[in-house]
Scaffold this motif. Structure first.
Motif, PDB file in Angstrom:
ATOM      1  N   UNK A  43       0.820  -1.214   0.000  1.00 57.51           N
ATOM      2  CA  UNK A  43       0.000   0.000   0.000  1.00 57.51           C
ATOM      3  C   UNK A  43       0.856   1.268   0.000  1.00 57.51           C
ATOM      4  N   UNK A  44       2.061   1.212   0.528  1.00 61.16           N
ATOM      5  CA  UNK A  44       2.921   2.388   0.591  1.00 61.16           C
ATOM      6  C   UNK A  44       3.908   2.363  -0.568  1.00 61.16           C
ATOM      7  N   UNK A  45       4.002   3.488  -1.240  1.00 56.70           N
ATOM      8  CA  UNK A  45       4.866   3.555  -2.413  1.00 56.70           C
ATOM      9  C   UNK A  45       5.966   4.591  -2.202  1.00 56.70           C
ATOM     10  N   UNK A  46       7.190   4.174  -2.368  1.00 57.86           N
ATOM     11  CA  UNK A  46       8.371   4.990  -2.140  1.00 57.86           C
ATOM     12  C   UNK A  46       8.475   6.050  -3.242  1.00 57.86           C
ATOM     13  N   UNK A  47       8.609   7.312  -2.835  1.00 59.71           N
ATOM     14  CA  UNK A  47       8.641   8.420  -3.781  1.00 59.71           C
ATOM     15  C   UNK A  47       9.981   8.486  -4.512  1.00 59.71           C
ATOM     16  N   UNK A  51      15.085  -2.893  -2.690  1.00 56.46           N
ATOM     17  CA  UNK A  51      14.111  -3.746  -3.387  1.00 56.46           C
ATOM     18  C   UNK A  51      14.719  -4.373  -4.637  1.00 56.46           C
ATOM     19  N   UNK A  52      16.055  -4.360  -4.716  1.00 52.90           N
ATOM     20  CA  UNK A  52      16.744  -5.087  -5.771  1.00 52.90           C
ATOM     21  C   UNK A  52      16.926  -4.339  -7.071  1.00 52.90           C
ATOM     22  N   UNK A  53      16.856  -2.993  -7.051  1.00 51.30           N
ATOM     23  CA  UNK A  53      17.005  -2.200  -8.273  1.00 51.30           C
ATOM     24  C   UNK A  53      18.227  -1.295  -8.144  1.00 51.30           C
ATOM     25  N   UNK A  54      19.150  -1.407  -9.088  1.00 45.62           N
ATOM     26  CA  UNK A  54      20.299  -0.512  -9.155  1.00 45.62           C
ATOM     27  C   UNK A  54      19.963   0.569 -10.184  1.00 45.62           C
ATOM     28  N   UNK A  55      19.502   1.731  -9.713  1.00 51.17           N
ATOM     29  CA  UNK A  55      18.997   2.753 -10.626  1.00 51.17           C
ATOM     30  C   UNK A  55      20.067   3.319 -11.550  1.00 51.17           C
ATOM     31  N   UNK A 103      19.782   5.706 -16.503  1.00 46.32           N
ATOM     32  CA  UNK A 103      20.989   4.887 -16.636  1.00 46.32           C
ATOM     33  C   UNK A 103      22.049   5.527 -17.526  1.00 46.32           C
ATOM     34  N   UNK A 104      21.660   6.566 -18.285  1.00 45.84           N
ATOM     35  CA  UNK A 104      22.628   7.242 -19.144  1.00 45.84           C
ATOM     36  C   UNK A 104      23.484   8.239 -18.355  1.00 45.84           C
ATOM     37  N   UNK A 105      23.155   8.453 -17.080  1.00 43.99           N
ATOM     38  CA  UNK A 105      23.941   9.363 -16.251  1.00 43.99           C
ATOM     39  C   UNK A 105      25.055   8.612 -15.528  1.00 43.99           C
ATOM     40  N   UNK A 106      26.053   9.364 -15.072  1.00 45.56           N
ATOM     41  CA  UNK A 106      27.199   8.791 -14.368  1.00 45.56           C
ATOM     42  C   UNK A 106      26.765   8.232 -13.011  1.00 45.56           C
ATOM     43  N   UNK A 107      27.191   7.010 -12.680  1.00 45.65           N
ATOM     44  CA  UNK A 107      26.771   6.363 -11.436  1.00 45.65           C
ATOM     45  C   UNK A 107      27.187   7.170 -10.214  1.00 45.65           C
ATOM     46  N   UNK A 108      28.392   7.697 -10.203  1.00 45.17           N
ATOM     47  CA  UNK A 108      28.854   8.461  -9.043  1.00 45.17           C
ATOM     48  C   UNK A 108      27.983   9.694  -8.826  1.00 45.17           C
ATOM     49  N   UNK A 109      27.593  10.332  -9.916  1.00 47.89           N
ATOM     50  CA  UNK A 109      26.742  11.517  -9.809  1.00 47.89           C
ATOM     51  C   UNK A 109      25.368  11.162  -9.259  1.00 47.89           C
ATOM     52  N   UNK A 110      24.797  10.044  -9.716  1.00 47.76           N
ATOM     53  CA  UNK A 110      23.493   9.596  -9.238  1.00 47.76           C
ATOM     54  C   UNK A 110      23.545   9.305  -7.746  1.00 47.76           C
ATOM     55  N   UNK A 111      24.571   8.589  -7.317  1.00 46.62           N
ATOM     56  CA  UNK A 111      24.676   8.210  -5.899  1.00 46.62           C
ATOM     57  C   UNK A 111      24.921   9.429  -5.021  1.00 46.62           C
ATOM     58  N   UNK A 112      25.622  10.432  -5.567  1.00 39.07           N
ATOM     59  CA  UNK A 112      25.905  11.641  -4.794  1.00 39.07           C
ATOM     60  C   UNK A 112      24.659  12.513  -4.669  1.00 39.07           C
ATOM     61  N   UNK A 113      23.911  12.656  -5.756  1.00 43.33           N
ATOM     62  CA  UNK A 113      22.757  13.562  -5.751  1.00 43.33           C
ATOM     63  C   UNK A 113      21.529  12.936  -5.096  1.00 43.33           C
ATOM     64  N   UNK A 114      21.385  11.633  -5.224  1.00 45.38           N
ATOM     65  CA  UNK A 114      20.169  10.971  -4.734  1.00 45.38           C
ATOM     66  C   UNK A 114      20.500   9.766  -3.851  1.00 45.38           C
ATOM     67  N   UNK A 115      21.230   9.977  -2.768  1.00 46.23           N
ATOM     68  CA  UNK A 115      21.661   8.835  -1.948  1.00 46.23           C
ATOM     69  C   UNK A 115      20.499   8.064  -1.335  1.00 46.23           C
ATOM     70  N   UNK A 116      19.478   8.778  -0.860  1.00 51.51           N
ATOM     71  CA  UNK A 116      18.334   8.106  -0.222  1.00 51.51           C
ATOM     72  C   UNK A 116      17.540   7.293  -1.239  1.00 51.51           C
ATOM     73  N   UNK A 117      17.290   7.881  -2.406  1.00 48.72           N
ATOM     74  CA  UNK A 117      16.540   7.175  -3.443  1.00 48.72           C
ATOM     75  C   UNK A 117      17.345   5.975  -3.952  1.00 48.72           C
ATOM     76  N   UNK A 118      18.633   6.172  -4.124  1.00 51.09           N
ATOM     77  CA  UNK A 118      19.486   5.077  -4.599  1.00 51.09           C
ATOM     78  C   UNK A 118      19.426   3.893  -3.635  1.00 51.09           C
ATOM     79  N   UNK A 119      19.557   4.178  -2.329  1.00 48.86           N
ATOM     80  CA  UNK A 119      19.536   3.108  -1.337  1.00 48.86           C
ATOM     81  C   UNK A 119      18.147   2.483  -1.229  1.00 48.86           C
ATOM     82  N   UNK A 120      17.104   3.307  -1.349  1.00 51.22           N
ATOM     83  CA  UNK A 120      15.742   2.777  -1.311  1.00 51.22           C
ATOM     84  C   UNK A 120      15.477   1.796  -2.439  1.00 51.22           C
TER      85      UNK A 120
END
Length: 529
Positions: A245-249, A327-331, A306-323
C-alpha cells in the motif's frame, strides 16, 4: 485541564516554525502531535524548497511558473507575496542550522523540477525535509516556552458557539486523546494553529506517511470553517511500483537531472503529451502515465536515468538510490518501475495570507491550508516555501491577536465518556478503512466521471453513517479518530469534485473535458454551532 497561549496541532515545518516564532515573544506554546515529533510529511519531503536565490533567476519567472502550473486558479497577489518572501525565509532556515547542499565552488546547488523554467530548488541531497525537521526540532528542544506533547491526538475544537456563549464565535481550546493513557484531556488556548499536513491515506496508494489522515481539515470543517478546492489532489507521477500500500517516492528532481519516462516498448512517450516532455507539470505527467498504462495494460512505466554517471546519481540521490537497492534495483544501471500515487492536497481550509481562517483564533498553515498559492495544481517544491511564509505571517498574526485576547474565565466542559464501552468490533474499522481507500482510488483518482463520483458519494455516505454510530457507542482510539476524519475528508473531496463542471489542473473528468472561461473555487461549509 491545561492552559496555554497557543496550541499548535502538528509537528512539521509549518507548526514547528510557527511555534518557535511565537515562543520567542515569550508566549507559552504546546505542540500536540499524534505520533513522535519527527513523524511528519516534512520529514518525508525529498525534493527541496523553491526560492529565487540565483542571479540568473528572478521573482517574475517564479511567479509565472506558479501561475502556469495553477491553471488559472491561483491568486496572483498571494503568489507574488509568497515568492518574494522566499529568500528571507531561506535565510531563517540557514540560521537555525539547515545546511543546504553546495557546489564545489561554494555556490548553493540548485535542482530543477517539472514546471520550473530555472534551477531554483534548494535541497539537502534528497533528504531536504528530514534535514529541516531535524534543525527545527533541535531548536524546539532548547526553548523553555514550548511543551512538546507527543502521542496526543486532537479530536475537536471547543468554541464559543459550541458552548452557546454570546459574542462572535471563537476558539477556546480543544479535546485531545492521550494515546498512551487512553484518556481525553482538555486544553485551553485563545489561539490554535492547525498544521496537520495532508490527506494521502484516503487513497489506496500514496507517498504520504501513515499520519496523513486529514485531521486538521476535518476538525476545522466540523467547527463550521470553510474548506475549498478539495478536488485538486496531486498524484505524484513517479512512485516506485510495488504491490504494497505504501509507495516509495522517486523525487521529481530525478527527472530534473535528465531521467526519461519510457513505456514497456522502451519509447520515451512524454513529448506526445506535452512539448516540455519529462519536465511537464505533475498533473500532465501523471495523466500521461495513466494513459500509457491503460493503453498497454501494463501496471507501471519505467524511469530511466541509466545514461547518467553512477557516481553523480549516488551523490545527488543517496536516499533514493539506497531505497531502490533495498528492493533489488540498481537505478544507475536499471530502469525504475514507477506509477502515480496520491501525493499532495492543493485545497484545504480557506486561509488568508496572515494565516487566519473564518473562525476567530483559529489559524492554519501548510498543506492543511488553501491560500490560493497552488491554484488547481501545485508547482513542485512550492509547498515548503508556503509553509515557511505562512508560519512567519501566522506568528505575527497570533502575537497581535493575543494582545487583546487571553484565556477567559469560561467554564470549559471536560470530556465525558458516559456509558460508552471499549471497542469490541475493530473489524468494522479495518473493513471500512479498506473500502474507503479502494473507493477513492477506483472512482476519485486521476481520471474521473460524474457516474464514478456519484458512486463514491453513495458508498462514502454509508461509511459515514456506520462510523458515526461507532464513534458514539465506543471509546475513542486513534484508528477510530483517523477513520472518522478520513471519511469526512473523502466526502469533501467528492462534494468539491461534483461542483466542478470542467477539467482544470488536477481535476480531469471525461464528462466535462473543456475548461470554463472563468475559474472559480469550489466551496463547502458546514453550519456552525
Amino acid at each position: 485541564m491545561k492552559n496555554y497561549d497557543v496550541i499548535v496541532v502538528g509537528s512539521g515545518i509549518a507548526g514547528l516554525s510557527f511555534a518557535l516564532k511565537v515562543a520567542a515573544a515569550g508566549r507559552r506554546v504546546a505542540i500536540i502531535t499524534k505520533k513522535n515529533s519527527a513523524e511528519s510529511s516534512t520529514n518525508h519531503a525529498q525534493g527541496g524548497i523553491a526560492a529565487v536565490t540565483s542571479q540568473t533567476d528572478d521573482f517574475e519567472l517564479h511567479v509565472a511558473d506558479t501561475l502556469t502550473a495553477g491553471d488559472g486558479l491561483c491568486r496572483e497577489d498571494v503568489v507574488r507575496e509568497v515568492v518574494s518572501a522566499g529568500p528571507a525565509r531561506i535565510d531563517e532556515l540557514k540560521r537555525i542550522g539547515v545546511e543546504f547542499t553546495s557546489l564545489e565552488d561554494g555556490r548553493i546547488s540548485l535542482h530543477r523540477e517539472g514546471g520550473h523554467s530555472k534551477r531554483r530548488i534548494l535541497h539537502v541531497k534528497d533528504l531536504t525535509g528530514a534535514a529541516i525537521e531535524e534543525a527545527l526540532l533541535h531548536a524546539i528542544a532548547q526553548d523553555a516556552n514550548i511543551d512538546m506533547l507527543e502521542h496526543h491526538f486532537a479530536i475537536d475544537l471547543i468554541t464559543r458557539g459550541k458552548l452557546q456563549l454570546e459574542g462572535p464565535d471563537a476558539v477556546l481550546g480543544l479535546y485531545a486523546l492521550d494515546v498512551q493513557t487512553g484518556s481525553v484531556r482538555t486544553f485551553c488556548a485563545p489561539v490554535i494553529l492547525l498544521a496537520t499536513g495532508g490527506v494521502g491515506q484516503v487513497y489506496q496508494f500514496t507517498t504520504n506517511p501513515a499520519i496523513a489522515t486529514g485531521d486538521g481539515i476535518a476538525i476545522a470543517y466540523r467547527a463550521g470553517v470553510e474548506v475549498r478546492n478539495m478536488e485538486f489532489i496531486q498524484f505524484h507521477p513517479t512512485a516506485l511500483y510495488t504491490r504494497s500500500k505504501d509507495r516509495f517516492l522517486i523525487s521529481e528532481a530525478v527527472r530534473g537531472e535528465g531521467a526519461i519516462l519510457r513505456n514497456s516498448a522502451g519509447e520515451a512517450f512524454m513529448k506526445r503529451y506535452d512539448e516540455r516532455g519529462d519536465l511537464a507539470p505533475r498533473d500532465i505527467v501523471a495523466r500521461a502515465i495513466d494513459s500509457e498504462m491503460k493503453r498497454s495494460g501494463d501496471e507501471h512505466v519505467w524511469l530511466d536515468i541509466t545514461h547518467q554517471d553512477e557516481a553523480s546519481i549516488r551523490d545527488r540521490f543517496p536516499s533514493i538510490y539506497e531505497g531502490c537497492k533495498k528492493v533489488g534495483i540498481d537505478m544507475a544501471h536499471e530502469m525504475i518501475p514507477v506509477v502515480p500515487a496520491c501525493h499532495y492536497m492543493c485545497g484545504g481550509i480557506t486561509t488568508a495570507l496572515d494565516g487566519t481562517t473564518g473562525l476567530d483564533g483559529l489559524l492554519a498553515c501548510g498543506e492543511v491550508a488553501c491560500t490560493g498559492l497552488h491554484g488547481a495544481n501545485r508547482l513542485a517544491s512550492n509547498s515548503l516555501l508556503e509553509a515557511c511564509v505562512l508560519a512567519h505571517n501566522g506568528a505575527e498574526t497570533a502575537l497581535k491577536y493575543l494582545e487583546t485576547h487571553a484565556n477567559g474565565n469560561h467554564e470549559m466542559p471536560l470530556w465525558r465518556d458516559g456509558d460508552v464501552r471499549d471497542p469490541d468490533e475493530r473489524v468494522v474499522l479495518h473493513h471500512n478503512w479498506d473500502e474507503l481507500r479502494r473507493t477513492m482510488w477506483d472512482y476519485v483518482a486521476i481520471v474521473r466521471t460524474d457516474k464514478r463520483l456519484q458512486r463514491a458519494r453513495t458508498r462514502i455516505q454509508n461509511l459515514q453513517r456506520e462510523i458515526t454510530e461507532y464513534y458514539w457507542n465506543f471509546k475513542v482510539e486513534p484508528e477510530l479518530l483517523e477513520l472518522r476524519n478520513l471519511i469526512q475528508v473523502a466526502e469533501l473531496i467528492v462534494d468539491c469534485a461534483l461542483q466542478r463542471r470542467e477539467s482544470r489542473g488536477l481535476h480531469f473528468t471525461l464528462d466535462h473535458r473543456e475548461k470554463l472561461e472563468v475559474a472559480q473555487d469550489s466551496v463547502v461549509r458546514r453550519f456552525r454551532g
